[in-house]
Motif scaffolding. Structure first.
Motif, PDB file in Angstrom:
ATOM      1  N   ALA A 191       0.830  -1.206   0.000  1.00  0.00           N
ATOM      2  CA  ALA A 191       0.000   0.000   0.000  1.00  0.00           C
ATOM      3  C   ALA A 191       0.865   1.256   0.000  1.00  0.00           C
ATOM      4  O   ALA A 191       0.605   2.215  -0.745  1.00  0.00           O
ATOM      5  CB  ALA A 191      -0.934   0.001   1.208  1.00  0.00           C
ATOM      6  N   GLY A 192       1.893   1.269   0.829  1.00  0.00           N
ATOM      7  CA  GLY A 192       2.777   2.429   0.865  1.00  0.00           C
ATOM      8  C   GLY A 192       3.481   2.658  -0.460  1.00  0.00           C
ATOM      9  O   GLY A 192       3.617   3.796  -0.922  1.00  0.00           O
ATOM     10  N   LYS A 193       3.925   1.566  -1.080  1.00  0.00           N
ATOM     11  CA  LYS A 193       4.603   1.692  -2.366  1.00  0.00           C
ATOM     12  C   LYS A 193       3.617   2.111  -3.462  1.00  0.00           C
ATOM     13  O   LYS A 193       3.971   2.879  -4.370  1.00  0.00           O
ATOM     14  CB  LYS A 193       5.294   0.373  -2.715  1.00  0.00           C
ATOM     15  CG  LYS A 193       6.487   0.072  -1.815  1.00  0.00           C
ATOM     16  CD  LYS A 193       7.045  -1.328  -2.023  1.00  0.00           C
ATOM     17  CE  LYS A 193       8.250  -1.582  -1.138  1.00  0.00           C
ATOM     18  NZ  LYS A 193       8.739  -2.988  -1.219  1.00  0.00           N
TER      19      LYS A 193
ATOM     20  N   HIS B 193       3.594   4.988   7.860  1.00  0.00           N
ATOM     21  CA  HIS B 193       3.114   5.846   8.949  1.00  0.00           C
ATOM     22  C   HIS B 193       2.277   7.015   8.423  1.00  0.00           C
ATOM     23  O   HIS B 193       1.409   7.528   9.132  1.00  0.00           O
ATOM     24  CB  HIS B 193       4.273   6.349   9.829  1.00  0.00           C
ATOM     25  CG  HIS B 193       5.227   7.276   9.152  1.00  0.00           C
ATOM     26  ND1 HIS B 193       6.458   6.856   8.663  1.00  0.00           N
ATOM     27  CD2 HIS B 193       5.164   8.603   8.914  1.00  0.00           C
ATOM     28  CE1 HIS B 193       7.097   7.886   8.146  1.00  0.00           C
ATOM     29  NE2 HIS B 193       6.334   8.958   8.287  1.00  0.00           N
ATOM     30  N   GLN B 194       2.493   7.414   7.184  1.00  0.00           N
ATOM     31  CA  GLN B 194       1.655   8.469   6.608  1.00  0.00           C
ATOM     32  C   GLN B 194       0.238   7.952   6.359  1.00  0.00           C
ATOM     33  O   GLN B 194      -0.742   8.661   6.571  1.00  0.00           O
ATOM     34  CB  GLN B 194       2.276   8.965   5.297  1.00  0.00           C
ATOM     35  CG  GLN B 194       1.626  10.218   4.741  1.00  0.00           C
ATOM     36  CD  GLN B 194       1.839  11.427   5.626  1.00  0.00           C
ATOM     37  OE1 GLN B 194       2.890  11.585   6.234  1.00  0.00           O
ATOM     38  NE2 GLN B 194       0.824  12.286   5.719  1.00  0.00           N
TER      39      GLN B 194
ATOM     40  N   GLY C 194      -1.972   8.029   9.453  1.00  0.00           N
ATOM     41  CA  GLY C 194      -2.374   9.321  10.008  1.00  0.00           C
ATOM     42  C   GLY C 194      -1.274  10.339  10.090  1.00  0.00           C
ATOM     43  O   GLY C 194      -1.495  11.468  10.546  1.00  0.00           O
ATOM     44  N   GLY C 195      -0.085   9.965   9.645  1.00  0.00           N
ATOM     45  CA  GLY C 195       1.027  10.911   9.674  1.00  0.00           C
ATOM     46  C   GLY C 195       1.855  10.783  10.939  1.00  0.00           C
ATOM     47  O   GLY C 195       1.421  10.220  11.946  1.00  0.00           O
ATOM     48  N   HIS C 196       3.060  11.337  10.899  1.00  0.00           N
ATOM     49  CA  HIS C 196       3.980  11.145  12.020  1.00  0.00           C
ATOM     50  C   HIS C 196       3.654  12.079  13.182  1.00  0.00           C
ATOM     51  O   HIS C 196       3.257  13.228  12.983  1.00  0.00           O
ATOM     52  CB  HIS C 196       5.434  11.314  11.576  1.00  0.00           C
ATOM     53  CG  HIS C 196       5.817  12.691  11.133  1.00  0.00           C
ATOM     54  ND1 HIS C 196       5.459  13.214   9.911  1.00  0.00           N
ATOM     55  CD2 HIS C 196       6.551  13.649  11.755  1.00  0.00           C
ATOM     56  CE1 HIS C 196       5.949  14.433   9.788  1.00  0.00           C
ATOM     57  NE2 HIS C 196       6.616  14.725  10.906  1.00  0.00           N
TER      58      HIS C 196
ATOM     59  N   PHE D  50       6.022   5.773  14.603  1.00  0.00           N
ATOM     60  CA  PHE D  50       6.025   7.160  14.146  1.00  0.00           C
ATOM     61  C   PHE D  50       4.616   7.744  14.098  1.00  0.00           C
ATOM     62  O   PHE D  50       4.453   8.965  14.128  1.00  0.00           O
ATOM     63  CB  PHE D  50       6.704   7.275  12.777  1.00  0.00           C
ATOM     64  CG  PHE D  50       8.196   7.122  12.851  1.00  0.00           C
ATOM     65  CD1 PHE D  50       8.955   7.982  13.626  1.00  0.00           C
ATOM     66  CD2 PHE D  50       8.837   6.108  12.165  1.00  0.00           C
ATOM     67  CE1 PHE D  50      10.328   7.833  13.713  1.00  0.00           C
ATOM     68  CE2 PHE D  50      10.214   5.949  12.249  1.00  0.00           C
ATOM     69  CZ  PHE D  50      10.960   6.811  13.026  1.00  0.00           C
ATOM     70  N   ALA D  51       3.593   6.890  14.065  1.00  0.00           N
ATOM     71  CA  ALA D  51       2.209   7.377  13.974  1.00  0.00           C
ATOM     72  C   ALA D  51       1.410   7.145  15.253  1.00  0.00           C
ATOM     73  O   ALA D  51       0.212   7.402  15.268  1.00  0.00           O
ATOM     74  CB  ALA D  51       1.500   6.698  12.797  1.00  0.00           C
TER      75      ALA D  51
END
Length: 382
Positions: free
Chosen positions: A95-97, A104-105, A108-110, A301-302
């Motif tokens: 999904a991130g790729k 972490h984005q 909801g973001g860091h 990070f999130a």
């Protein structure tokens, strides 16, 4: 283009199981389904679960988690949960790729820019404590974790109890007042032993006391948490929100789900949210490989209530391969002032050396934990 076309597993030294998922569009996601001492069994579970993934849309992560975890009448346990964990991590990596952003984005973001790390320093033998701690300090870490003891009698002797105190005192002497030592009881203690030892350690201000009783005795945790002012941690052998709930209700201060055992990124995020309700911090268990570590960091990070991250770079279990041996760019997992800096790459944020993984799988491994016995020949907790 995000339809899943292939699921593969790789049993790589020293004791890890990697999972690779490939989509029709050529996106590859990696995860880690390691279950220490039982990874070959988990490998079979991953192969069975792949039946529900092949041909499906990789981006339906929550739905896949639900089906993989609950689609059979018999649920739960470390084997199934570890298999789901590795596949879940790989789906989040895809999904991130796909969206060209770190996981972490997508969560909801860091909420932080770096995550503090700690290293493991043994502690079974008193003589190794100071030297092992200094080695961790030399690479920049500001926190360590040690075993409180080796094998423990069911009712500890004076020598055993005093040995625990001497080990922790030696650690505090090396660390001083501005660095931390967590003490792992590792489920080796009976409740009676744990309650006797905990007050004796309070003058040395442990960061936390870990796994004072075995997980099947979670119903005894409240008695222990009430016996000490030191923060209590547990959770590496708990595999769901439901299993964590009684531990949270018992008054633990630190929850330690393992991203490769407790349902992956999807479930650990929910465990973290539940822990936050009880004012409990997260410090995921991770004496594993680079994919498990990267998955932990992405969650960290999130996640607001994230305390610190265990990692196994240089740990004694890593014989035959090291954490960074399977990544192309070692930079993202390097320590910076005792911390991991925010991962910026898409997906899990690390690039796996696929050739190295495939070559390592040809060697494989059959790692097993030791079996300990008491002096009378009966089984002893390791």
């Amino acid at each position: 283009m995000t339809r899943i076309v292939k699921v593969e597993t790789f049993l790589v030294p020293p004791r890890w199981l990697f999972v690779r998922i490939e989509t029709a569009g050529g996106i590859v996601g990696w995860g880690e389904a390691t279950c220490e001492g039982r990874s070959e069994t988990v490998r079979t579970a991953v192969e069975q679960l792949s039946e529900v993934l092949i041909g499906a849309d990789a981006l339906r992560i929550e739905d896949h988690w639900q089906v993989m975890s609950k689609g059979s009448f018999y649920r739960g346990g470390p084997i199934l949960a570890s298999a789901v964990s590795g596949l879940d991590q790989a789906l989040w990596d895809i999904a991130g790729k796909h969206f060209n952003t770190p996981v972490h984005q997508l969560l909801g973001g860091h909420v932080r820019d770096r995550i503090r790390a700690y290293g493991w320093v043994g502690g079974d033998e008193p003589g190794e404590v100071a030297e092992s701690i200094q080695a961790q300090l030399d690479v920049g870490l500001t926190a360590v974790k040690m075993n409180a003891s080796g094998r423990m009698s069911l009712v500890a002797s004076v020598a055993e109890i005093d040995g625990v105190v001497r080990r922790v005192a030696a650690a505090r002497e090396v660390l001083g007042e501005h660095r931390d030592v967590a003490v792992d009881f590792h489920g080796r203690f009976t409740l009676a032993n744990a309650r006797r030892v905990a007050p004796l350690l309070e003058p040395y201000r442990p960061f936390f006391l870990e796994e004072p009783v075995v997980p099947e005795n979670t119903h005894l945790l409240r008695e222990f948490t009430r016996s000490t002012t030191t923060p209590v941690a547990t959770g590496e052998r708990l595999y769901s929100r439901q299993e964590f709930l009684p531990a949270l209700q018992a008054g633990i201060a630190v929850a330690q789900p393992d991203l490769s055992h407790a349902g992956g990124i999807t479930e650990v995020r929910k465990i973290a949210a539940l822990a936050e309700v009880y004012d409990v911090q997260l410090a995921p268990h991770c004496p594993l490989g680079p994919l498990a570590l990267a998955a932990c960091l992405q969650v960290g990070f999130a996640t607001p209530n994230y305390l610190i991250q265990e990692q196994s770079i240089g740990i004694h279990y890593n014989q035959g391969a090291e954490v960074l041996d399977y990544v192309l760019d070692k930079g993202p997992l390097k320590f910076v002032d005792g911390h991991f800096e925010r991962l910026l790459g898409p997906g899990l944020g690390i690039d796996i050396d696929e050739r190295a993984v495939r070559d390592a799988d040809k060697r494989g491994h059959a790692w097993r934990g030791p079996v300990w016995r008491h002096a009378d020949g009966s089984f002893a907790e390791w």
